[in-house]
Motif scaffolding. Structure first.
Motif, PDB file in Angstrom:
ATOM      1  N   SER A  35       0.819  -1.214   0.000  1.00 52.30           N
ATOM      2  CA  SER A  35       0.000   0.000   0.000  1.00 52.30           C
ATOM      3  C   SER A  35       0.852   1.264   0.000  1.00 52.30           C
ATOM      4  CB  SER A  35      -0.939   0.009   1.211  1.00 52.30           C
ATOM      5  OG  SER A  35      -1.976  -0.904   1.016  1.00 52.30           O
ATOM      6  N   ASN A  36       2.148   1.083   0.089  1.00 49.31           N
ATOM      7  CA  ASN A  36       3.066   2.227  -0.005  1.00 49.31           C
ATOM      8  C   ASN A  36       3.124   2.797  -1.426  1.00 49.31           C
ATOM      9  OD1 ASN A  36       4.232  -0.344  -0.552  1.00 49.31           O
ATOM     10  ND2 ASN A  36       6.226   0.626  -0.720  1.00 49.31           N
ATOM     11  N   MET A  37       2.677   2.025  -2.429  1.00 52.16           N
ATOM     12  CA  MET A  37       2.719   2.536  -3.807  1.00 52.16           C
ATOM     13  C   MET A  37       1.925   3.831  -3.908  1.00 52.16           C
ATOM     14  SD  MET A  37       4.460   0.330  -5.561  1.00 52.16           S
ATOM     15  CE  MET A  37       5.410  -0.051  -4.111  1.00 52.16           C
ATOM     16  N   ASP A  66      -4.543   4.311   4.397  1.00 56.81           N
ATOM     17  CA  ASP A  66      -4.218   3.648   5.660  1.00 56.81           C
ATOM     18  C   ASP A  66      -2.704   3.626   5.875  1.00 56.81           C
ATOM     19  OD1 ASP A  66      -5.159   2.076   7.982  1.00 56.81           O
ATOM     20  OD2 ASP A  66      -3.932   0.503   7.081  1.00 56.81           O
ATOM     21  N   TRP A  67      -1.972   3.371   4.797  1.00 53.63           N
ATOM     22  CA  TRP A  67      -0.504   3.372   4.895  1.00 53.63           C
ATOM     23  C   TRP A  67      -0.002   4.755   5.313  1.00 53.63           C
ATOM     24  CZ3 TRP A  67       3.172   6.150   2.038  1.00 53.63           C
ATOM     25  CH2 TRP A  67       4.504   5.767   2.229  1.00 53.63           C
ATOM     26  N   LEU A  68      -0.567   5.808   4.695  1.00 55.31           N
ATOM     27  CA  LEU A  68      -0.155   7.177   5.052  1.00 55.31           C
ATOM     28  C   LEU A  68      -0.452   7.453   6.530  1.00 55.31           C
ATOM     29  CD1 LEU A  68      -1.336   9.279   1.962  1.00 55.31           C
ATOM     30  CD2 LEU A  68       1.008   9.124   2.838  1.00 55.31           C
ATOM     31  N   ASP A  86      13.067   7.457   9.361  1.00 58.22           N
ATOM     32  CA  ASP A  86      12.021   6.928  10.249  1.00 58.22           C
ATOM     33  C   ASP A  86      10.772   6.572   9.451  1.00 58.22           C
ATOM     34  OD1 ASP A  86      13.645   7.123  12.407  1.00 58.22           O
ATOM     35  OD2 ASP A  86      12.759   8.965  13.194  1.00 58.22           O
ATOM     36  N   ARG A  87      10.516   7.357   8.411  1.00 60.44           N
ATOM     37  CA  ARG A  87       9.353   7.044   7.557  1.00 60.44           C
ATOM     38  C   ARG A  87       9.521   5.662   6.928  1.00 60.44           C
ATOM     39  NH1 ARG A  87       9.943  10.625   3.586  1.00 60.44           N
ATOM     40  NH2 ARG A  87      11.058   9.126   2.317  1.00 60.44           N
ATOM     41  N   CYS A  88      10.720   5.393   6.425  1.00 58.49           N
ATOM     42  CA  CYS A  88      10.950   4.098   5.767  1.00 58.49           C
ATOM     43  C   CYS A  88      10.858   2.948   6.772  1.00 58.49           C
ATOM     44  CB  CYS A  88      12.315   4.092   5.091  1.00 58.49           C
ATOM     45  SG  CYS A  88      12.388   5.259   3.714  1.00 58.49           S
ATOM     46  N   LEU A  89      11.349   3.157   7.980  1.00 56.33           N
ATOM     47  CA  LEU A  89      11.277   2.080   8.983  1.00 56.33           C
ATOM     48  C   LEU A  89       9.817   1.795   9.330  1.00 56.33           C
ATOM     49  CD1 LEU A  89      14.311   2.939  11.311  1.00 56.33           C
ATOM     50  CD2 LEU A  89      14.260   1.684   9.163  1.00 56.33           C
ATOM     51  N   TYR A  94       5.023  -1.708   8.674  1.00 57.39           N
ATOM     52  CA  TYR A  94       3.625  -1.822   8.234  1.00 57.39           C
ATOM     53  C   TYR A  94       3.472  -3.029   7.309  1.00 57.39           C
ATOM     54  CZ  TYR A  94      -0.751  -0.411   5.884  1.00 57.39           C
ATOM     55  OH  TYR A  94      -2.031  -0.373   5.359  1.00 57.39           O
ATOM     56  N   ARG A  95       4.381  -3.151   6.352  1.00 58.33           N
ATOM     57  CA  ARG A  95       4.236  -4.205   5.349  1.00 58.33           C
ATOM     58  C   ARG A  95       4.599  -5.588   5.902  1.00 58.33           C
ATOM     59  NH1 ARG A  95       7.294  -2.413   0.241  1.00 58.33           N
ATOM     60  NH2 ARG A  95       8.504  -1.006   1.535  1.00 58.33           N
ATOM     61  N   LEU A  96       5.660  -5.653   6.712  1.00 58.12           N
ATOM     62  CA  LEU A  96       6.050  -6.967   7.253  1.00 58.12           C
ATOM     63  C   LEU A  96       4.998  -7.486   8.229  1.00 58.12           C
ATOM     64  CD1 LEU A  96       8.348  -9.029   6.998  1.00 58.12           C
ATOM     65  CD2 LEU A  96       9.372  -8.042   9.051  1.00 58.12           C
ATOM     66  N   TYR A 120      19.344  -1.269  -0.771  1.00 57.56           N
ATOM     67  CA  TYR A 120      18.597  -0.016  -0.703  1.00 57.56           C
ATOM     68  C   TYR A 120      17.815   0.170   0.598  1.00 57.56           C
ATOM     69  CZ  TYR A 120      19.463  -1.147  -5.571  1.00 57.56           C
ATOM     70  OH  TYR A 120      20.067  -1.545  -6.731  1.00 57.56           O
ATOM     71  N   LYS A 121      17.763  -0.893   1.412  1.00 59.98           N
ATOM     72  CA  LYS A 121      16.935  -0.831   2.620  1.00 59.98           C
ATOM     73  C   LYS A 121      17.809  -1.009   3.864  1.00 59.98           C
ATOM     74  CE  LYS A 121      12.974  -0.584   0.506  1.00 59.98           C
ATOM     75  NZ  LYS A 121      13.597   0.000  -0.684  1.00 59.98           N
ATOM     76  N   ASP A 122      17.238  -0.652   5.022  1.00 60.25           N
ATOM     77  CA  ASP A 122      17.916  -0.901   6.296  1.00 60.25           C
ATOM     78  C   ASP A 122      17.593  -2.347   6.696  1.00 60.25           C
ATOM     79  OD1 ASP A 122      18.774  -1.089   8.900  1.00 60.25           O
ATOM     80  OD2 ASP A 122      18.205   0.963   9.418  1.00 60.25           O
ATOM     81  N   TYR A 169      11.889   4.180  -8.833  1.00 58.03           N
ATOM     82  CA  TYR A 169      11.743   4.725  -7.477  1.00 58.03           C
ATOM     83  C   TYR A 169      11.201   3.642  -6.565  1.00 58.03           C
ATOM     84  CZ  TYR A 169       6.692   5.322  -8.327  1.00 58.03           C
ATOM     85  OH  TYR A 169       5.371   5.110  -8.587  1.00 58.03           O
ATOM     86  N   CYS A 170      11.373   3.858  -5.253  1.00 58.25           N
ATOM     87  CA  CYS A 170      11.028   2.811  -4.298  1.00 58.25           C
ATOM     88  C   CYS A 170       9.536   2.484  -4.346  1.00 58.25           C
ATOM     89  CB  CYS A 170      11.448   3.241  -2.896  1.00 58.25           C
ATOM     90  SG  CYS A 170      11.209   1.954  -1.668  1.00 58.25           S
ATOM     91  N   GLY A 171       8.699   3.508  -4.394  1.00 60.88           N
ATOM     92  CA  GLY A 171       7.269   3.205  -4.475  1.00 60.88           C
ATOM     93  C   GLY A 171       6.373   4.335  -4.016  1.00 60.88           C
ATOM     94  N   CYS A 172       6.715   4.968  -2.894  1.00 62.42           N
ATOM     95  CA  CYS A 172       5.838   6.034  -2.395  1.00 62.42           C
ATOM     96  C   CYS A 172       6.146   7.349  -3.115  1.00 62.42           C
ATOM     97  CB  CYS A 172       6.015   6.204  -0.884  1.00 62.42           C
ATOM     98  SG  CYS A 172       7.595   6.894  -0.417  1.00 62.42           S
ATOM     99  N   GLU A 173       5.241   8.303  -2.953  1.00 61.36           N
ATOM    100  CA  GLU A 173       5.406   9.613  -3.580  1.00 61.36           C
ATOM    101  C   GLU A 173       6.651  10.338  -3.057  1.00 61.36           C
ATOM    102  OE1 GLU A 173       3.082   8.341  -1.645  1.00 61.36           O
ATOM    103  OE2 GLU A 173       1.550   9.816  -1.108  1.00 61.36           O
TER     104      GLU A 173
HETATM  105  S1  SF4 Z   1      10.991   5.279   0.234  1.00 65.85           S
HETATM  106 FE1  SF4 Z   1      10.310   3.133   0.069  1.00 65.85          FE
HETATM  107  S2  SF4 Z   1      10.681   2.239   2.089  1.00 65.85           S
HETATM  108 FE2  SF4 Z   1      10.695   4.482   2.321  1.00 65.85          FE
HETATM  109  S3  SF4 Z   1       8.587   5.061   2.853  1.00 65.85           S
HETATM  110 FE3  SF4 Z   1       8.753   5.217   0.641  1.00 65.85          FE
HETATM  111  S4  SF4 Z   1       8.080   3.218  -0.144  1.00 65.85           S
HETATM  112 FE4  SF4 Z   1       8.533   2.956   2.029  1.00 65.85          FE
END
Ligand code: SF4
Length: 178
Positions: A35-37, A66-68, A86-89, A94-96, A120-122, A169-173
């Motif tokens: 849902s982060n897309m 809901d993700w937002l 912190d947003r990415c964590l 949320y997804r896991l 690309y991720k922690d 891009y990762c997915g979110c705006e």
């Molecule tokens: S950059 Fe990627 S991991 Fe970070 S909040 Fe956006 S979708 Fe999630």
């Protein structure tokens, strides 16, 4: 055979891991919960790519609102590389968590996340969270021993062979270049 739910962020990431997963004697299902897309069309584009592999696919509801809300005002955190603000964590959690919730309800013995091996991720954060959920849910969190550079090389090679959509891009705006 034990069942393993694979949380898949996108096909290219999974392709870097699929050979190692096949070596294990597990019954896999793909869980697309992202849902982060930023848009439904991006969600669908990445989801549709999964049919290039021959595994059952479970599509979780797309609920970007809901993700937002779950980010709890962290959405303005700066874009970082790797994606470990912190947003990415909060986003990874949320997804896991949705993957573990689904696995629990549907009697899976293992959960694996394509995000657990990534440049690309922690991954330290994500994998610690995975082992916390393992205790909490009584479901094994599967980790593979693949060096991230090897993962990237295999992912690129197989993505080209399958003519995969490789997003920029990762997915979110917030992860888009402005
Ligand atoms: S950059 Fe990627 S991991 Fe970070 S909040 Fe956006 S979708 Fe999630």
């Amino acid at each position: 055979m034990n069942k393993c739910l694979i949380h898949v962020c996108c096909l290219p990431c999974l392709l870097g891991e699929i050979d190692k997963l096949r070596e294990l004697n597990l019954n896999y299902s793909l869980f697309f919960s992202n849902s982060n897309m930023d848009t439904l069309s991006e969600f669908n584009k990445r989801k549709d790519e999964l049919s290039k592999l021959n595994y059952p696919i479970i599509i979780d509801e797309y609920d970007h609102g809901d993700w937002l809300s779950s980010l709890d005002c962290l959405e303005k955190d700066p874009k970082t590389y790797p994606e470990n603000s912190d947003r990415c964590l909060a986003c990874l959690k949320y997804r896991l968590k949705r993957a573990f919730d689904y696995a629990k309800k549907n009697n899976f013995q293992y959960v694996f996340s394509t995000l657990s091996i990534s440049l690309y991720k922690d991954t330290d954060y994500l994998n610690k969270l995975g082992f916390d959920f393992e205790k909490q849910y009584g479901i094994k969190y599967l980790l593979l021993n693949i060096p991230p550079n090897e993962w990237k090389e295999v992912s690129l090679k197989k993505s080209k062979e399958l003519n995969c959509y490789r997003q920029k891009y990762c997915g979110c705006e917030f992860s888009k270049d402005s």
